[in-house]
Design an enzyme around this catalytic site. Structure first.
Site, PDB file in Angstrom:
ATOM      1  NE  ARG A 187       9.118   1.132   7.818  1.00 41.60           N
ATOM      2  CZ  ARG A 187       8.270   1.608   8.630  1.00 41.60           C
ATOM      3  NH1 ARG A 187       7.715   0.990   9.429  1.00 41.60           N
ATOM      4  NH2 ARG A 187       8.010   2.856   8.716  1.00 41.60           N
ATOM      5  CB  SER A 260      12.718   4.873   4.118  1.00 40.78           C
ATOM      6  OG  SER A 260      11.689   6.021   4.340  1.00 40.78           O
ATOM      7  CD  GLU A 387      11.879  -0.338   4.632  1.00 37.28           C
ATOM      8  OE1 GLU A 387      10.831  -0.211   4.658  1.00 37.28           O
ATOM      9  OE2 GLU A 387      12.420   0.912   5.105  1.00 37.28           O
TER      10      GLU A 387
END
Length: 395
Positions: A187, A260, A387
């Site tokens: 990520r 998410s 995120e």
């Protein structure tokens, strides 16, 4: 008219930009709010918005605004943005370049930064190519995928990305940059949380033999490394994502989210062992044995001897990736938390998604995020990292 708008209007009124506007590849957009541009359906109005439909137009607009010192925000699919409800002194540059080139014989796929990501995946499969199937259903645009190295079900962009067309904002130069220069990790890329560059297009090397990439996710693969028909894998992935509320649907508030919300934490193995002991003590040995934990590549960490004037040396620290959703659930945050009357709450299908139930404000999501993060940290000693990109807000 305030000083910001004076500067913005001056910056956007150059001969080059007027020519591009006359060509139909730059368009001023009036009356737009970030709530219309994001999958959270949250956010106030930018002072101005410009839609660009080619990489050349995007680069020209960004260069002009940068030269004038006017703050801007690049907006693709809006799936990774949490934006304040207050008006922002910023120009929204909306990436609308959705061109797509596919060479089925070589497996090379190029897409403009504004191409809808799931449409790119579908087109690759229609062309008989494998490699993107596990990334089906992820909201957002193609240009955002390398920035945070998006991934799902055992696959990530780093597996197939060959290069990106990048505008270097410090020099104004546009060039194709190899994926190896982006420091891609879980990520992460060296573009994330920085303003150093703007992705204008992406290029992938896909598989031409009619089969998927080797599958790593148990529900998709009978055994690790199995390869299957990409279209069949795509349908299963879409089904899994829909069951978790992870396919954006404007008519379903359970999908009004950024997907998410927290990344899966990567922690030292010693901390993972401590968490396992906490779980065993509170939930039993079976729960501890079933706690998701996955080894990741070790990294060098600086250590020093206890002796005086000892030089630092590098030891290797073993790291473990844990499941953020699992930790959230075991910290006492059930699906739908904090309840039916809350304007922002966890998805009723998946605890990793924070959702706007239709009347939320950005502040409501911030409060929920802080609550969840604090609860996980108190229970397990792990601080979850969001995120999405926070605009005008802080956790």
């Amino acid at each position: 008219m305030n000083d910001f708008m004076t500067q913005a209007n001056t910056a956007l009124d150059t001969p080059e930009l007027r020519t591009l506007a006359d060509a139909g590849v730059i368009e001023r957009v009036d009356g737009v709010e970030f709530s219309q541009l994001t999958t959270f359906h949250l956010g106030g109005a930018p002072r101005a918005a410009v839609r660009v439909t080619t990489g050349e137009a995007a680069a020209a607009v960004v260069r002009a605004l940068d030269a004038a010192g006017v703050e801007l925000l690049i907006v693709g699919g809006g799936s990774n943005l949490l934006v304040t409800d207050e008006p922002l002194d910023v120009v929204a540059v909306i990436m609308g370049d959705d061109h797509l080139e596919i060479d089925a014989s070589t497996g090379v796929l190029r897409a403009g930064a504004g191409a809808i990501w799931d449409e790119v995946v579908a087109a690759s499969i229609d062309a008989g190519l494998g490699g993107l199937e596990c990334l089906s259903g992820i909201p957002g645009s193609a240009g955002a995928t390398p920035v945070q190295n998006v991934g799902a079900y055992g696959a990530e962009i780093a597996d197939v990305l060959t290069r990106v067309q990048l505008l270097d904002r410090s020099t104004g130069a546009v060039e194709w940059v190899p994926a190896s220069a982006l420091d891609l990790a879980y990520r992460y890329s060296n573009l994330k949380f920085t303003a150093r560059g703007v992705v204008l297009a992406v290029e992938f090397q896909l598989r031409t033999d009619g089969l998927s990439a080797p599958l790593r996710f148990g529900q998709l693969a009978g055994e690790p490394g199995q390869r299957r028909e990409p279209a069949a894998v795509r349908e299963e992935v879409l089904g899994l994502r829909r069951s978790k509320g992870m396919v954006h649907d404007p008519d379903d508030h359970d999908t009004w989210s950024a997907g998410s919300f927290f990344t899966n934490p990567v922690v030292p193995e010693t901390l993972a062992d401590e968490i396992t002991q906490v779980v065993a003590a509170e939930f039993g040995a079976d729960a501890a044995a079933g706690m998701p934990r996955f080894p990741v590549a070790a990294k060098a960490v600086a250590t020093s001897d206890a002796g005086a004037d000892a030089e630092n040396t590098a030891d290797t620290e073993t790291l473990v990736k844990l499941s953020a959703a699992w930790l959230i659930d075991r910290a006492g945050f059930a699906k739908g938390y904090p309840g039916d009357d809350a304007p922002a709450r966890l998805s009723t299908k998946h605890t990793l998604a924070l959702t706007n139930r239709g009347a939320a404000r950005a502040a409501d999501v911030v409060t929920l995020a802080r609550d969840v993060r604090a609860g996980v940290e108190k229970k397990f000693g792990v601080q979850l990292e969001p995120e999405p990109l926070w605009i005008g807000l802080e956790i």
